[in-house]
Write a protein that holds these residues in place. Sequence first.
Motif, PDB file in Angstrom:
ATOM      1  N   LEU A 109       0.823  -1.198   0.000  1.00 22.10           N
ATOM      2  CA  LEU A 109       0.000   0.000   0.000  1.00 22.10           C
ATOM      3  C   LEU A 109       0.862   1.254   0.000  1.00 22.10           C
ATOM      4  O   LEU A 109       1.813   1.374   0.775  1.00 22.10           O
ATOM      5  CB  LEU A 109      -0.911   0.021   1.229  1.00 22.10           C
ATOM      6  CG  LEU A 109      -2.227  -0.743   1.111  1.00 22.10           C
ATOM      7  CD1 LEU A 109      -3.040  -0.574   2.383  1.00 22.10           C
ATOM      8  CD2 LEU A 109      -3.034  -0.286  -0.087  1.00 22.10           C
ATOM      9  N   THR A 166       3.080   5.798  -5.652  1.00 24.54           N
ATOM     10  CA  THR A 166       3.205   7.240  -5.875  1.00 24.54           C
ATOM     11  C   THR A 166       3.532   7.498  -7.339  1.00 24.54           C
ATOM     12  O   THR A 166       4.424   6.872  -7.896  1.00 24.54           O
ATOM     13  CB  THR A 166       4.332   7.824  -5.011  1.00 24.54           C
ATOM     14  OG1 THR A 166       4.015   7.621  -3.635  1.00 24.54           O
ATOM     15  CG2 THR A 166       4.502   9.312  -5.273  1.00 24.54           C
ATOM     16  N   GLN A 167       2.794   8.413  -7.929  1.00 19.27           N
ATOM     17  CA  GLN A 167       3.043   8.738  -9.332  1.00 19.27           C
ATOM     18  C   GLN A 167       4.019   9.903  -9.422  1.00 19.27           C
ATOM     19  O   GLN A 167       3.904  10.889  -8.701  1.00 19.27           O
ATOM     20  CB  GLN A 167       1.730   9.071 -10.032  1.00 19.27           C
ATOM     21  CG  GLN A 167       0.835   7.840 -10.159  1.00 19.27           C
ATOM     22  CD  GLN A 167      -0.413   8.074 -10.968  1.00 19.27           C
ATOM     23  OE1 GLN A 167      -0.531   9.052 -11.702  1.00 19.27           O
ATOM     24  NE2 GLN A 167      -1.367   7.170 -10.851  1.00 19.27           N
ATOM     25  N   ASP A 183      -8.198   2.892  -0.325  1.00 22.92           N
ATOM     26  CA  ASP A 183      -7.174   2.403   0.604  1.00 22.92           C
ATOM     27  C   ASP A 183      -5.921   3.278   0.614  1.00 22.92           C
ATOM     28  O   ASP A 183      -4.939   2.936   1.269  1.00 22.92           O
ATOM     29  CB  ASP A 183      -6.805   0.954   0.275  1.00 22.92           C
ATOM     30  CG  ASP A 183      -6.337   0.786  -1.168  1.00 22.92           C
ATOM     31  OD1 ASP A 183      -6.119  -0.367  -1.573  1.00 22.92           O
ATOM     32  OD2 ASP A 183      -6.202   1.813  -1.889  1.00 22.92           O
ATOM     33  N   ARG A 184      -5.953   4.400  -0.117  1.00 18.09           N
ATOM     34  CA  ARG A 184      -4.780   5.277  -0.083  1.00 18.09           C
ATOM     35  C   ARG A 184      -5.148   6.650  -0.628  1.00 18.09           C
ATOM     36  O   ARG A 184      -5.974   6.764  -1.538  1.00 18.09           O
ATOM     37  CB  ARG A 184      -3.615   4.664  -0.879  1.00 18.09           C
ATOM     38  CG  ARG A 184      -3.908   4.436  -2.330  1.00 18.09           C
ATOM     39  CD  ARG A 184      -3.075   3.285  -2.883  1.00 18.09           C
ATOM     40  NE  ARG A 184      -3.107   3.200  -4.327  1.00 18.09           N
ATOM     41  CZ  ARG A 184      -4.103   2.681  -5.028  1.00 18.09           C
ATOM     42  NH1 ARG A 184      -5.172   2.211  -4.424  1.00 18.09           N
ATOM     43  NH2 ARG A 184      -4.049   2.635  -6.352  1.00 18.09           N
ATOM     44  N   TYR A 214      -3.284  10.546  -1.586  1.00 18.68           N
ATOM     45  CA  TYR A 214      -2.048  11.288  -1.809  1.00 18.68           C
ATOM     46  C   TYR A 214      -2.339  12.787  -1.852  1.00 18.68           C
ATOM     47  O   TYR A 214      -3.409  13.209  -2.296  1.00 18.68           O
ATOM     48  CB  TYR A 214      -1.429  10.899  -3.157  1.00 18.68           C
ATOM     49  CG  TYR A 214      -0.975   9.461  -3.237  1.00 18.68           C
ATOM     50  CD1 TYR A 214      -1.859   8.456  -3.583  1.00 18.68           C
ATOM     51  CD2 TYR A 214       0.342   9.110  -2.970  1.00 18.68           C
ATOM     52  CE1 TYR A 214      -1.447   7.139  -3.654  1.00 18.68           C
ATOM     53  CE2 TYR A 214       0.771   7.804  -3.040  1.00 18.68           C
ATOM     54  CZ  TYR A 214      -0.133   6.817  -3.382  1.00 18.68           C
ATOM     55  OH  TYR A 214       0.279   5.519  -3.444  1.00 18.68           O
ATOM     56  N   TYR A 257      -0.444  16.240  -3.484  1.00 18.59           N
ATOM     57  CA  TYR A 257       0.592  16.711  -4.394  1.00 18.59           C
ATOM     58  C   TYR A 257       0.599  18.232  -4.379  1.00 18.59           C
ATOM     59  O   TYR A 257      -0.418  18.884  -4.129  1.00 18.59           O
ATOM     60  CB  TYR A 257       0.306  16.262  -5.842  1.00 18.59           C
ATOM     61  CG  TYR A 257       0.556  14.818  -6.128  1.00 18.59           C
ATOM     62  CD1 TYR A 257      -0.417  13.856  -5.856  1.00 18.59           C
ATOM     63  CD2 TYR A 257       1.753  14.400  -6.691  1.00 18.59           C
ATOM     64  CE1 TYR A 257      -0.193  12.526  -6.140  1.00 18.59           C
ATOM     65  CE2 TYR A 257       1.983  13.068  -6.984  1.00 18.59           C
ATOM     66  CZ  TYR A 257       0.998  12.130  -6.701  1.00 18.59           C
ATOM     67  OH  TYR A 257       1.224  10.806  -6.984  1.00 18.59           O
ATOM     68  N   SER A 316       5.012  14.971  -5.270  1.00 20.40           N
ATOM     69  CA  SER A 316       4.329  14.243  -4.205  1.00 20.40           C
ATOM     70  C   SER A 316       4.708  14.806  -2.832  1.00 20.40           C
ATOM     71  O   SER A 316       5.892  15.038  -2.553  1.00 20.40           O
ATOM     72  CB  SER A 316       4.719  12.763  -4.277  1.00 20.40           C
ATOM     73  OG  SER A 316       4.163  12.052  -3.206  1.00 20.40           O
ATOM     74  N   VAL A 321       1.568  10.496   1.482  1.00 20.94           N
ATOM     75  CA  VAL A 321       0.652   9.393   1.213  1.00 20.94           C
ATOM     76  C   VAL A 321       0.059   8.965   2.553  1.00 20.94           C
ATOM     77  O   VAL A 321       0.783   8.806   3.537  1.00 20.94           O
ATOM     78  CB  VAL A 321       1.352   8.225   0.486  1.00 20.94           C
ATOM     79  CG1 VAL A 321       2.601   7.766   1.216  1.00 20.94           C
ATOM     80  CG2 VAL A 321       0.390   7.072   0.285  1.00 20.94           C
ATOM     81  N   LEU A 365      -2.488   6.146   4.439  1.00 21.75           N
ATOM     82  CA  LEU A 365      -2.936   4.793   4.149  1.00 21.75           C
ATOM     83  C   LEU A 365      -4.001   4.257   5.098  1.00 21.75           C
ATOM     84  O   LEU A 365      -4.650   3.265   4.778  1.00 21.75           O
ATOM     85  CB  LEU A 365      -1.747   3.828   4.177  1.00 21.75           C
ATOM     86  CG  LEU A 365      -0.605   4.163   3.212  1.00 21.75           C
ATOM     87  CD1 LEU A 365       0.552   3.210   3.413  1.00 21.75           C
ATOM     88  CD2 LEU A 365      -1.107   4.107   1.779  1.00 21.75           C
TER      89      LEU A 365
END
Lengths: 116, 112
Positions: free
Chosen positions: A100, A104-105, B30-31, B33, B35, B45, B48, B50
């Motif tokens: 998980l 990351t992009q 489930d995640r 992000y 940016y 980034s 993140v 979770l």
Amino acid sequence: DVKVTQSSRYLVKRTGEKVFLECVQDMDHENMFWYRQDPGLGLRLIYFSYDVKMKEKGDIPEGYSVSREKKERFSLILESASTNQTSMYLCASSLPPRALGTDTQYFGPGTRLTVL
Amino acid sequence: ELKVEQNPLFLSMQEGKNYTIYCNYSTTSDRLYWYRQDPGKSLESLFVLLSNGAVKQEGRLMASLDTKARLSTLHITAAVHDLSATYFCAVGSIQGAQKLVFGQGTRLTINP
């Protein structure tokens, strides 16, 4: 550091032209993505690829196609450019989510395409 | 279908003030992000997140996640001009396991 490069920062094309946008990544990532970014709409996924020669449609694939002949390179093709395809195009790459949060992009600098 | 909404879309604030950007999403994920994008630059980034209750901090930025409310926040403490940028949240789609769905972005301007 991950590096994602795009072939052009700025591009001007005419309606009906065939347009190629190239993206190259140097981190051996399996996944590559093409987005377009328009004011107020965020990033919208056009196509993505999770392996060489594999592709999947994103949310707005109409008018676009893609090619991934080598792992590091992902091309976006506008078969017949139209004015409503004037936009910022962003390429990204990532690892698959083996654990998980590892997907990351990483994004390229973008290509601002204007279709006249 | 997973939808992600941010608010506000535009935020102008003074240096030294605190503020929060909100990111709501419509289905289980489930995640998540965060940016940052500077004008004319690519996306970078930041965080993140979770799990429910996850909190991450970097300098004056702190991100948190409430999976039950399907809400993430990005809190800016004592803002400085260098934090002026557009901030995006992106949510992982469980159905399309390798896709992220992005919010519209929040353009933050911090005035001296």
